[in-house]
Design a protein around this motif. Structure first.
Motif, mmCIF file in Angstrom:
data_model
loop_
_atom_site.group_PDB
_atom_site.id
_atom_site.type_symbol
_atom_site.label_atom_id
_atom_site.label_comp_id
_atom_site.label_asym_id
_atom_site.label_seq_id
_atom_site.Cartn_x
_atom_site.Cartn_y
_atom_site.Cartn_z
ATOM 1 N N LEU A 116 -9.843 -5.752 -6.460
ATOM 2 C CA LEU A 116 -9.384 -7.267 -6.130
ATOM 3 C C LEU A 116 -9.968 -7.672 -4.863
ATOM 4 O O LEU A 116 -10.340 -6.889 -3.950
ATOM 5 N N GLN A 117 -10.417 -8.866 -4.958
ATOM 6 C CA GLN A 117 -11.071 -9.543 -3.614
ATOM 7 C C GLN A 117 -10.471 -10.803 -3.425
ATOM 8 O O GLN A 117 -10.128 -11.567 -4.279
ATOM 9 N N ALA B 209 -2.995 0.035 3.977
ATOM 10 C CA ALA B 209 -2.574 -1.313 4.013
ATOM 11 C C ALA B 209 -2.249 -1.637 5.624
ATOM 12 O O ALA B 209 -1.754 -0.769 6.185
ATOM 13 N N VAL B 210 -2.389 -2.859 5.866
ATOM 14 C CA VAL B 210 -1.923 -3.524 7.053
ATOM 15 C C VAL B 210 -0.612 -3.560 7.111
ATOM 16 O O VAL B 210 -0.013 -3.959 6.001
ATOM 17 N N PRO B 211 0.057 -2.892 8.310
ATOM 18 C CA PRO B 211 1.500 -2.730 8.172
ATOM 19 C C PRO B 211 2.174 -4.140 8.307
ATOM 20 O O PRO B 211 1.747 -5.037 8.820
ATOM 21 N N ASP C 156 -2.992 -2.111 0.642
ATOM 22 C CA ASP C 156 -3.668 -3.350 0.715
ATOM 23 C C ASP C 156 -4.271 -3.568 -0.777
ATOM 24 O O ASP C 156 -4.972 -2.694 -1.255
ATOM 25 N N VAL C 157 -3.897 -4.617 -1.661
ATOM 26 C CA VAL C 157 -4.321 -4.510 -2.935
ATOM 27 C C VAL C 157 -6.123 -5.082 -2.800
ATOM 28 O O VAL C 157 -6.659 -4.848 -4.078
ATOM 29 N N CYS C 158 -6.595 -5.220 -1.807
ATOM 30 C CA CYS C 158 -7.936 -5.745 -1.730
ATOM 31 C C CYS C 158 -8.525 -4.404 -1.106
ATOM 32 O O CYS C 158 -9.911 -4.731 -0.449
ATOM 33 N N HIS D 31 0.228 -6.267 -0.145
ATOM 34 C CA HIS D 31 0.198 -4.988 -0.472
ATOM 35 C C HIS D 31 1.028 -4.502 -1.614
ATOM 36 O O HIS D 31 2.080 -5.319 -2.137
ATOM 37 N N SER D 32 0.664 -3.703 -2.366
ATOM 38 C CA SER D 32 1.454 -2.842 -3.413
ATOM 39 C C SER D 32 2.097 -1.356 -3.063
ATOM 40 O O SER D 32 1.153 -0.529 -2.808
ATOM 41 N N ASP D 33 3.081 -1.424 -2.816
ATOM 42 C CA ASP D 33 3.670 0.138 -2.417
ATOM 43 C C ASP D 33 2.787 0.478 -1.224
ATOM 44 O O ASP D 33 2.641 1.588 -0.943
ATOM 45 N N GLY D 34 2.946 -0.538 -0.058
ATOM 46 C CA GLY D 34 2.265 -0.271 0.951
ATOM 47 C C GLY D 34 0.742 -0.264 1.048
ATOM 48 O O GLY D 34 0.178 0.000 2.173
#
Length: 858
Positions: free
Chosen positions: A89-90, A8-10, A70-72, A65-68
């Protein structure tokens, strides 16, 4: 590490560790602002983000984010237990100004940059014991077109092979040439004839009747066996007498179709010439082969033997009795041998295609027919699927004759030798812009020829559509409707032209026809299906899903896969790699309505997994890693040879699993290889597994990973073991790879009903798992639904249903060649169409700690 590349992006410095809650207790709606204020999202320069750029802005100016994670991202899909190279997920723009009443589609992260809000889908249930409900069928044509006929603004083609159906086409809207309905039948239909409201089809001795009053809802009526011929143009309807004629083993069956639902046999007459026959009222026109001694009386052949008889072809015009129980000869004349087609004009000129070419016979005086003109170079030339040069088919409008003249020979841009078909990215620059050079050097000019026969003795070429310029291979079929010209290319499909001016056809559109659509997946935001072309389908909303466009890829029939990276940074032009049969193609899908072939011989990467810039592929005896640049060029980075077959790959986290799926070889082989690809340039083989490799699948078997288990098609399906070379031994192997270094067989799933019915799992092809449900496509017996709640722990499962298409009453109702899913939808293929089903889906709200990043959320 691969995961690091997809992490994920920080979070921005000072960003809150949780998003806004949307201002109420709704568990699916959130805000990029801690105080949930309604404020637009901004980019780094302080400008509002545009709704149309939500997909490309995601990850650059904002992310969830989920737990750091990226959800996508693909990493989040792996976290959810999926394998593969596609996110679960998009991002998608959606107006969330009234978010409390907004419905978000499962599988999508709804983002509204105007309000600064985002929303996940809630859980979705399906109240059906089979756990799926049919929502939409997208027709994509069928396979092996044998005859093309037209009535009004609609055309119909016979489709044999496993499709066992006819397909209808609609040219009533000048802005959109589209598929209409279809109807299946028994046997392998090739011959068609149109009644007033019904279509009659013949094949394998069967005659079937279908209602086509609404061509978009063609309705099967009945079938009966009469032993009749099913070849093209062996059926004929005369609407003036309301009779149906069919050639049947030396006889001609004549049916009364006053009630078109129920043909009544009048008589089976012998002695009528069957070849290329036409009927107009009580007049019958047919070509018969006769043997005569051509030598003068008394002359003998060498050796004193009588002269051998000579076989001649005679056009005979006969008059049927009013009761159709007898006939009498009116007149005849000799014509060329091997007549394949005939057409009779309203003025009484009969046209024949035979060994002498195109012959025009003046039949205005039935007792004295006479040949008045001929065009020798239209003599048919036999070739596989009738693609060669020469006349193949013809139709008439007024005083104009339209002849399907096959393929050109000798020209500089013939697509068979250059690969430059109409859907190639270079077709315009290399062909259309050089149209003055196209005809140079041609030994034969094919395509469509239009002749003016106002004077039958002087056939005048009024217009010509060159097949090279059309760019769709040999023109083999032609049919004229009401102001519409339909052309058939046996290799590619059906083309429609406006005939407001009979000698100047204006192109309306074309639709695919040839090839088995055996594979379809949602990649990014579109469904891509494959046969001998690539189809792009808009899947949402499901009830309105439709074909957007397709590209002929000059490959062969059986669609296997498409590889497409959905992330704009890696693949801004939507370059995809497709595999059909043994052919690989690179296709540009930037404009989904007009996909174009970029390369006809790219590296063999049309069946792999594309993560980041890396494309992992199975190459028979090695696992290959390619680097793909944003332009779509693939360069080999590394090759890792293996001992044993390698035909399919799947990826999860830092491991690539390479499987060797073969059919017909029951010997145990080292068929699984597990690679650690933390560094793709230095991948390490960390585990192997030995087992029987026979898949039982047909053309497009696949492997599927979910929650640490692989689902593999078939077990001991080969002819060496059970005598069923087509894979009729049931079974799904389940492989436990929760510890990738120690893979082990977990279970064998099967289903054989007590009555050994066609609801058995006979030839599993591909799979999809949603929650506790396994969906699989079986080549022979349709879609199967299994409850696998207890599979991981207790190795138990429950067969819930075998689902078949109720609109297809014949064997093709059982076929299912691929299954895939996304969100709350399941996508399946059945040769000539893609079906969309609704299935249960859990909520998309992440279970982990939810955080956001947004440049403009200050």
């Amino acid at each position: 590490m691969l995961l690091a590349a997809l992490a994920a992006v920080p979070l921005l410095a000072g960003q809150a560790d949780r998003p806004g809650d949307g201002g109420d207790s709704d568990p699916t709606t959130f805000s990029f602002y801690l105080d949930s204020r309604v404020t637009p999202l901004l980019d780094a320069s302080g400008k509002p983000l545009k709704p149309e750029n939500v997909r490309t802005d995601y990850g650059r100016h904002y992310a969830v984010h989920s737990d750091g994670v990226d959800v996508c991202s693909v990493a989040y899909a792996w976290k959810l237990g999926f394998g593969g190279d596609q996110p679960r997920l998009q991002p998608r723009h959606q107006d969330l100004s009234h978010w409390e009443s907004t419905r978000v589609e499962n599988g999508w992260l709804a983002v509204d940059p105007a309000t600064g809000r985002f929303q996940f889908a809630s859980a979705h249930a399906v109240d059906d014991p089979r756990r799926l409900v049919h929502r939409k069928q997208i027709v994509l044509g069928n396979i092996t077109m044998w005859q093309l006929v037209a009535r009004g603004k609609f055309a119909y083609t016979s489709q044999e092979e496993e499709t066992h159906a006819f397909q209808a086409y609609d040219a009533s809207d000048p802005a959109q040439f589209r598929y209409a309905g279809y109807s299946s039948m028994g046997g392998y239909p090739k011959g068609l004839a149109l009644g007033e409201k019904h279509l009659y089809a013949g094949g394998n001795g069967l005659l079937s009747i279908h209602n086509i009053e609404n061509p978009h809802q063609c309705r099967y009526v009945k079938t009966f066996f009469n032993g009749g011929s099913g070849y093209p143009w062996t059926l004929h309807v005369d609407l003036t007498t309301r009779r149906l004629y069919q050639s049947v083993k030396g006889q001609l069956f004549i049916y009364d179709i006053s009630d078109e639902d129920d043909p009544v046999l009048i008589d089976a007459l012998e002695g009528l010439p069957h070849a290329a026959f036409q009927v107009r009222g009580r007049l019958f026109y047919g070509v018969a082969s006769v043997q005569r001694v051509a030598s003068p009386a008394g002359q003998t052949a060498e050796g004193g033997k009588p002269p051998a008889p000579e076989t001649l072809s005679m056009l005979r015009i006969l008059e049927l009795a009013e009761d159709a129980h007898s006939f009498r000869l009116l007149g005849e004349c000799e014509v060329g041998t091997g007549t394949t087609r005939s057409r009779l004009s309203d003025s009484g000129i009969l046209f024949l295609l035979n060994s002498r070419g195109l012959e025009a016979v003046d039949c205005r005086k039935p007792d004295r027919p006479a040949i008045v003109a001929a065009i020798p170079d239209l003599a048919p030339v036999g070739e596989y699927y009738d693609k060669g040069p020469g006349g193949h088919e013809m139709d008439i409008l007024g005083n104009f004759l339209y002849v399907a003249a096959g393929c050109s020979r000798g020209g500089p841009v013939n697509p068979r030798t250059t690969g430059l078909y109409a859907d190639h990215a270079d077709f315009k620059s290399q062909v259309l812009d050089r149209k003055d050079q196209v005809g140079q050097g041609k030994s034969y000019t094919g395509g469509l020829r239009i002749y003016d026969f106002s004077d039958p003795a002087r056939l005048k070429l009024a217009a010509h559509l060159d097949d090279d310029l059309i760019g769709h291979d040999a023109i083999t079929d032609v049919a004229v409707g009401d102001g519409v010209l339909f052309l058939g290319s046996r290799l590619i499909g059906v083309l429609a032209f406006n005939l407001a001016q009979p000698a100047s056809p204006q192109f309306l559109g074309r639709l695919s026809n040839m090839g088995e659509v055996e594979w379809a997946r949602l990649l990014g935001d579109k469904i891509y299906a494959v046969s001998n072309g690539v189809y792009v389908i808009e899947p949402y909303p499901a009830e309105e899903a439709r074909l957007l466009g397709w590209a002929f890829t000059n490959s062969w029939m059986f669609g296997h896969s498409v590889v497409l990276n959905p992330f704009p940074d890696y693949n801004p032009r939507k370059v995809l790699f497709a595999r059909s049969g043994g052919w690989h193609r690179a296709v540009l899908a930037e404009d989904p309505a007009h996909p174009k072939v970029l390369q006809t011989n790219p590296p063999p990467v049309g069946h792999g997994r594309w993560v980041g810039p890396y494309l992992y592929t199975a190459s028979g005896n090695s696992m290959d890693v390619y680097i793909v640049n944003p332009a779509g060029s693939a360069a080999l980075l590394a090759r890792y040879p293996v001992e044993g077959p390698l035909t399919h790959v799947e990826i999860h986290e830092n491991h690539v699993f390479g499987f060797g799926l073969v059919r017909g070889d029951p010997k145990p082989q080292r068929y699984l290889h597990v690679f650690d690809v933390t560094d793709p340039s230095r991948a390490r083989l960390v585990a192997t597994h030995t087992a029987p490799t026979d898949t039982g699948g047909m053309e497009s078997p696949d492997v599927y990973f979910r929650d640490g288990f692989f689902y593999l098609p078939g077990w001991f399906a080969g002819s060496n073991l059970c005598g069923q070379g087509w894979g009729n031994f049931p079974g799904i192997r389940v492989l436990d790879v929760r510890d990738p270094l120690h893979p082990r067989m977990h279970a064998l799933l099967h289903h054989v009903p007590a009555d050994i019915s066609t609801n058995s799992i006979a030839c599993p092809q591909s799979f999809y798992v949603s929650g506790n449900t396994l969906y699989l496509g079986d080549y022979w017996t349709g879609i199967h639904v299994l409850d696998i709640t207890d599979l991981p722990r207790r190795k138990q499962w429950k067969h819930l249903a075998a689902v078949k298409d109720p609109s297809l009453p014949w064997s093709c109702s059982s076929y299912c060649t691929s299954v895939d899913g996304y969100g709350r939808h399941l996508y399946t293929t059945h040769f000539g169409h893609v079906n969309i089903w609704e299935i249960p889906a859990p909520t998309d709200v992440p279970q982990g700690k939810l955080t956001v990043r947004a440049d403009g959320a200050r």
